[in-house]
Design a protein around this motif. Structure first.
Motif, PDB file in Angstrom:
ATOM      1  N   THR A 359       0.853  -1.189   0.000  1.00 17.17           N
ATOM      2  CA  THR A 359       0.000   0.000   0.000  1.00 17.17           C
ATOM      3  C   THR A 359       0.885   1.233   0.000  1.00 17.17           C
ATOM      4  O   THR A 359       1.898   1.280   0.697  1.00 17.17           O
ATOM      5  CB  THR A 359      -0.919   0.039   1.242  1.00 17.17           C
ATOM      6  N   MET A 360       0.490   2.225  -0.786  1.00 16.77           N
ATOM      7  CA  MET A 360       1.250   3.471  -0.896  1.00 16.77           C
ATOM      8  C   MET A 360       0.384   4.638  -0.465  1.00 16.77           C
ATOM      9  O   MET A 360      -0.798   4.713  -0.798  1.00 16.77           O
ATOM     10  CB  MET A 360       1.713   3.664  -2.347  1.00 16.77           C
ATOM     11  N   GLY A 361       0.973   5.562   0.303  1.00 19.99           N
ATOM     12  CA  GLY A 361       0.292   6.787   0.690  1.00 19.99           C
ATOM     13  C   GLY A 361       1.170   7.978   0.350  1.00 19.99           C
ATOM     14  O   GLY A 361       2.328   8.041   0.772  1.00 19.99           O
ATOM     15  N   ILE A 362       0.632   8.934  -0.426  1.00 28.29           N
ATOM     16  CA  ILE A 362       1.416  10.084  -0.867  1.00 28.29           C
ATOM     17  C   ILE A 362       0.609  11.363  -0.677  1.00 28.29           C
ATOM     18  O   ILE A 362      -0.594  11.397  -0.940  1.00 28.29           O
ATOM     19  CB  ILE A 362       1.848   9.919  -2.346  1.00 28.29           C
ATOM     20  N   VAL A 363       1.275  12.419  -0.214  1.00 25.65           N
ATOM     21  CA  VAL A 363       0.639  13.725  -0.024  1.00 25.65           C
ATOM     22  C   VAL A 363       0.864  14.546  -1.290  1.00 25.65           C
ATOM     23  O   VAL A 363       1.999  14.665  -1.773  1.00 25.65           O
ATOM     24  CB  VAL A 363       1.231  14.463   1.192  1.00 25.65           C
ATOM     25  N   LEU A 364      -0.218  15.135  -1.818  1.00 26.26           N
ATOM     26  CA  LEU A 364      -0.152  15.850  -3.085  1.00 26.26           C
ATOM     27  C   LEU A 364      -1.042  17.094  -3.054  1.00 26.26           C
ATOM     28  O   LEU A 364      -1.983  17.169  -2.247  1.00 26.26           O
ATOM     29  CB  LEU A 364      -0.610  14.945  -4.232  1.00 26.26           C
ATOM     30  N   PRO A 365      -0.795  18.046  -3.956  1.00 25.30           N
ATOM     31  CA  PRO A 365      -1.722  19.181  -4.096  1.00 25.30           C
ATOM     32  C   PRO A 365      -2.952  18.737  -4.886  1.00 25.30           C
ATOM     33  O   PRO A 365      -2.916  17.744  -5.627  1.00 25.30           O
ATOM     34  CB  PRO A 365      -0.896  20.202  -4.886  1.00 25.30           C
ATOM     35  N   HIS A 366      -4.050  19.483  -4.780  1.00 26.98           N
ATOM     36  CA  HIS A 366      -5.307  19.073  -5.403  1.00 26.98           C
ATOM     37  C   HIS A 366      -5.267  19.076  -6.925  1.00 26.98           C
ATOM     38  O   HIS A 366      -6.087  18.412  -7.564  1.00 26.98           O
ATOM     39  CB  HIS A 366      -6.448  19.978  -4.909  1.00 26.98           C
ATOM     40  N   GLY A 367      -4.308  19.803  -7.507  1.00 26.81           N
ATOM     41  CA  GLY A 367      -4.252  19.885  -8.961  1.00 26.81           C
ATOM     42  C   GLY A 367      -4.127  18.547  -9.651  1.00 26.81           C
ATOM     43  O   GLY A 367      -4.577  18.382 -10.798  1.00 26.81           O
ATOM     44  N   VAL A 368      -3.545  17.552  -8.984  1.00 29.01           N
ATOM     45  CA  VAL A 368      -3.373  16.237  -9.615  1.00 29.01           C
ATOM     46  C   VAL A 368      -4.708  15.563  -9.878  1.00 29.01           C
ATOM     47  O   VAL A 368      -4.793  14.623 -10.678  1.00 29.01           O
ATOM     48  CB  VAL A 368      -2.493  15.312  -8.736  1.00 29.01           C
ATOM     49  N   LEU A 369      -5.765  16.039  -9.238  1.00 30.76           N
ATOM     50  CA  LEU A 369      -7.079  15.410  -9.385  1.00 30.76           C
ATOM     51  C   LEU A 369      -7.811  15.839 -10.645  1.00 30.76           C
ATOM     52  O   LEU A 369      -8.665  15.099 -11.146  1.00 30.76           O
ATOM     53  CB  LEU A 369      -7.955  15.726  -8.159  1.00 30.76           C
ATOM     54  N   PHE A 370      -7.496  17.030 -11.153  1.00 29.54           N
ATOM     55  CA  PHE A 370      -8.306  17.549 -12.260  1.00 29.54           C
ATOM     56  C   PHE A 370      -7.518  18.158 -13.416  1.00 29.54           C
ATOM     57  O   PHE A 370      -8.086  18.440 -14.468  1.00 29.54           O
ATOM     58  CB  PHE A 370      -9.287  18.607 -11.739  1.00 29.54           C
ATOM     59  N   ARG A 371      -6.200  18.384 -13.261  1.00 27.87           N
ATOM     60  CA  ARG A 371      -5.454  18.967 -14.369  1.00 27.87           C
ATOM     61  C   ARG A 371      -5.473  18.028 -15.566  1.00 27.87           C
ATOM     62  O   ARG A 371      -5.410  16.804 -15.409  1.00 27.87           O
ATOM     63  CB  ARG A 371      -4.010  19.272 -13.953  1.00 27.87           C
ATOM     64  N   GLY A 372      -5.523  18.618 -16.772  1.00 26.59           N
ATOM     65  CA  GLY A 372      -5.651  17.819 -17.987  1.00 26.59           C
ATOM     66  C   GLY A 372      -4.332  17.556 -18.661  1.00 26.59           C
ATOM     67  O   GLY A 372      -3.300  17.395 -18.019  1.00 26.59           O
ATOM     68  N   ALA A 373      -4.365  17.504 -20.019  1.00 23.44           N
ATOM     69  CA  ALA A 373      -3.188  17.258 -20.843  1.00 23.44           C
ATOM     70  C   ALA A 373      -2.480  15.969 -20.408  1.00 23.44           C
ATOM     71  O   ALA A 373      -3.115  14.946 -20.187  1.00 23.44           O
ATOM     72  CB  ALA A 373      -2.257  18.466 -20.800  1.00 23.44           C
ATOM     73  N   LYS A 374      -1.167  16.013 -20.251  1.00 23.08           N
ATOM     74  CA  LYS A 374      -0.397  14.812 -19.926  1.00 23.08           C
ATOM     75  C   LYS A 374      -0.789  14.239 -18.565  1.00 23.08           C
ATOM     76  O   LYS A 374      -0.867  13.011 -18.395  1.00 23.08           O
ATOM     77  CB  LYS A 374       1.099  15.131 -19.955  1.00 23.08           C
ATOM     78  N   GLU A 375      -1.026  15.122 -17.593  1.00 21.69           N
ATOM     79  CA  GLU A 375      -1.420  14.635 -16.264  1.00 21.69           C
ATOM     80  C   GLU A 375      -2.766  13.928 -16.329  1.00 21.69           C
ATOM     81  O   GLU A 375      -3.005  12.947 -15.614  1.00 21.69           O
ATOM     82  CB  GLU A 375      -1.464  15.800 -15.271  1.00 21.69           C
ATOM     83  N   GLY A 376      -3.667  14.435 -17.183  1.00 23.70           N
ATOM     84  CA  GLY A 376      -4.967  13.793 -17.351  1.00 23.70           C
ATOM     85  C   GLY A 376      -4.836  12.391 -17.922  1.00 23.70           C
ATOM     86  O   GLY A 376      -5.552  11.466 -17.516  1.00 23.70           O
ATOM     87  N   LYS A 377      -3.914  12.206 -18.857  1.00 21.32           N
ATOM     88  CA  LYS A 377      -3.692  10.886 -19.448  1.00 21.32           C
ATOM     89  C   LYS A 377      -3.124   9.909 -18.416  1.00 21.32           C
ATOM     90  O   LYS A 377      -3.513   8.737 -18.369  1.00 21.32           O
ATOM     91  CB  LYS A 377      -2.752  11.002 -20.646  1.00 21.32           C
ATOM     92  N   ILE A 378      -2.181  10.401 -17.598  1.00 20.13           N
ATOM     93  CA  ILE A 378      -1.596   9.543 -16.556  1.00 20.13           C
ATOM     94  C   ILE A 378      -2.668   9.160 -15.544  1.00 20.13           C
ATOM     95  O   ILE A 378      -2.778   7.988 -15.135  1.00 20.13           O
ATOM     96  CB  ILE A 378      -0.420  10.256 -15.870  1.00 20.13           C
ATOM     97  N   ARG A 379      -3.476  10.125 -15.148  1.00 24.41           N
ATOM     98  CA  ARG A 379      -4.539   9.862 -14.169  1.00 24.41           C
ATOM     99  C   ARG A 379      -5.534   8.834 -14.716  1.00 24.41           C
ATOM    100  O   ARG A 379      -5.946   7.908 -13.998  1.00 24.41           O
ATOM    101  CB  ARG A 379      -5.245  11.178 -13.826  1.00 24.41           C
ATOM    102  N   GLN A 380      -5.916   8.983 -15.973  1.00 24.53           N
ATOM    103  CA  GLN A 380      -6.859   8.033 -16.575  1.00 24.53           C
ATOM    104  C   GLN A 380      -6.264   6.624 -16.607  1.00 24.53           C
ATOM    105  O   GLN A 380      -6.961   5.644 -16.301  1.00 24.53           O
ATOM    106  CB  GLN A 380      -7.226   8.481 -17.994  1.00 24.53           C
TER     107      GLN A 380
END
Length: 531
Positions: A359-380
């Protein structure tokens, strides 16, 4: 009792810093104070290890010190045996004349010279017979610059400042506290220095409340038999507090091996000190000073871990040149995180080093939840591969380094469901003077909700894959947890009646005022003066 001990120790340690305050920034004087505290700790630990290896362990500290000097000053087989025993037991060796208590004696007699302390610190790396101590001790005191002009304009002044600092630290009864209390005080000092020096000084320290949440989640269902966590990895290890917190939540902490990497050399040294202050053996720690994103580490066994935890720098810049597309950490995703936002680079690095049942736990800013482009592809891709287990929104202003709201993302490689748990804990906190605090009750509610994996009105929602797909793989928490509180209905008739009552009260007040005005008698000041 433990709380009182910790409180007294914290207060004493903070007061000792007064010797150096004003001479330099907190980010600099913490290096001297923490380094000297640690050297004193190592001196005491060396005496304790010596006592355990002999028949004098039940004697008082002065008798132990006298025996230590007697045995180790002699050049015979007994001396060599004890020397090798110390290296084997604690991984280092301190000559009797360089024990912290003996340096204090030199200060009190007026014989102390900075050169003696410099040699003492150096001797932790190279022993008297030319053998090198364990590599974990190399460079630990590089930031304790005894020649800095900030300590004083000449040697006499620098000698006096360091002497006063050492004397202040010598008043603290380290032997009266166990390792955990000392470690807690050490973390307290790190937090205080981070707050005092501002800017990004707190980036190496994860608040204990956040560490507690992550620790309880990554160790959930992993405290029994062969399933117990044995290895923990933090690729942005900072002071090591997050690693240690996870270790404290397992059934048998003595079985844990700690792995971590840190870019900042000073902070890397703090992490090594912190783990040793918590009685972690040098054999059970594998820490490295390096750039996690630039070059993968570790690459040899073990390179995957039971638990991966991380609080990386938010939206950091990194080198995302195209050749990294062949890096096994990133190649499955087809694109690289943007150059100006390395959040997903850290996440993918940590996920790559997670075991299948980990199990992994990581602290992140909220932008990783909704930013598009390349980050959106990784999230999907992460969602389609069923890697994201939960997203926990935290309150704003809980970190020393930033006031922005953050989140904890929980990831797994072997989930027993295809949904994602959303918890919005952003509104439940205790307001503090400088930072907001997540209370023990707040923590308990978050962990309980995660474990029960059920919807909680205006607090948590378990979203199906289809629901997330309908939202175009956008994971912004408000899309799934409705915390809107409607305004209460307004009773128009009641409002009209209240207005009538107010009008009547105003009329009565005006009537009373007019009556009082009529009773006033005009006085001729000039005529009174003539009388």
């Amino acid at each position: 009792m433990a709380n009182q001990q910790s409180s007294n120790l914290e207060s004493s340690l903070w007061n000792a810093a007064d010797v150096l305050r004003g001479k330099m920034d907190a980010s600099e004087y913490k290096n001297y104070l923490l380094g000297l505290i640690f050297y004193r700790f190592l001196s005491i630990k060396s005496l304790q290890a010596f006592a355990e290896s002999t028949d004098i362990q039940d004697q008082d500290i002065q008798m132990i010190k006298d025996a230590y000097e007697k045995y180790l000053s002699a050049e015979d087989d007994t001396s060599k045996f004890i020397y090798n025993s110390l290296l084997s037991k604690v991984g280092y060796y301190i000559e009797p004349k360089y024990l912290y208590s003996n340096l204090i004696a030199e200060i009190n007699s007026g014989d102390f010279e900075l050169e003696n302390l410099e040699k003492a610190l150096h001797e932790l790396e190279v022993s008297t017979n030319g053998q090198t101590s364990q590599q974990d001790f190399e460079g630990l005191f590089d930031d304790v610059d005894l020649h800095s002009n900030k300590l004083g304009g000449n040697l006499r002044q620098r000698n006096q400042v360091i002497s006063d600092t050492m004397l202040a630290l010598n008043d603290i009864d380290l032997l009266g506290h166990n390792g955990d209390v000392l470690g807690d005080a050490y973390e307290y000092l790190i937090a205080q220095f981070a707050s005092d020096s501002g800017k990004k000084a707190g980036e190496f320290y994860t608040p204990r409340q956040v560490s507690d949440i992550i620790s309880q989640i990554v160790t959930y269902k992993r405290n029994a038999g062969d399933n117990q966590i044995r290895t923990i990895y933090d690729p942005a290890v900072g002071s090591g507090s997050l690693l240690l917190n996870v270790g404290q939540h397992v059934q048998d902490p003595s079985l844990i091996q700690y792995h971590g990497q840190e870019l900042n050399t000073t902070t890397y040294n703090l992490a090594r000190m912190n783990l040793m202050l918590h009685n972690v053996s040098y054999e059970d720690m594998d820490l490295r000073n390096g750039d996690t994103l630039d070059k993968d580490w570790p690459v040899e066994e073990p390179y995957q871990f039971d638990a991966v935890v991380m609080n990386p720098p938010y939206s950091a810049h990194w080198d995302n040149s195209n050749e990294r597309l062949s890096d096994p950490r990133f190649r499955d995703y087809g694109v690289l995180p943007p150059k100006s936002k390395a959040d997903y680079a850290f996440l993918l690095h940590g996920l790559y080093h997670l075991k299948e049942n980990g199990t992994m736990g990581i602290v992140l800013p909220h932008g990783v939840l909704f930013r598009g482009a390349k980050e959106g592809k990784i999230r999907q891709k992460l969602i389609e591969d069923n890697r994201i287990d939960a997203i926990i929104g935290l309150p704003a202003n809980i970190f020393h380094s930033t006031s922005i709201p953050t989140l904890i993302m929980v990831l797994k490689k072997d989930k027993d469901n295809s949904d994602i748990m959303f918890i919005d804990a952003s509104r439940e906190f205790e307001k503090g003077k400088n930072q907001n605090n997540i209370t023990p009750d707040n923590i308990a509610k978050i962990v309980k909700t995660y474990k029960e994996h059920q919807d909680v009105n205006k607090y948590a929602h378990v979203a199906s894959y289809d629901e997330i797909k309908e939202n175009d793989f956008n994971l912004n928490i408000p899309r799934y947890v409705d915390t809107f509180e409607p305004e209460p209905d307004i009773d128009i008739d009641e409002v009209k009646n209240n207005i009538k009552d107010l009008d009547a009260q105003i009329a009565q007040v005006q009537k009373d005022f007019d009556a009082m005005a009529a009773d006033l008698v005009e006085t001729d000041v000039k005529s009174d003066d003539k009388k």
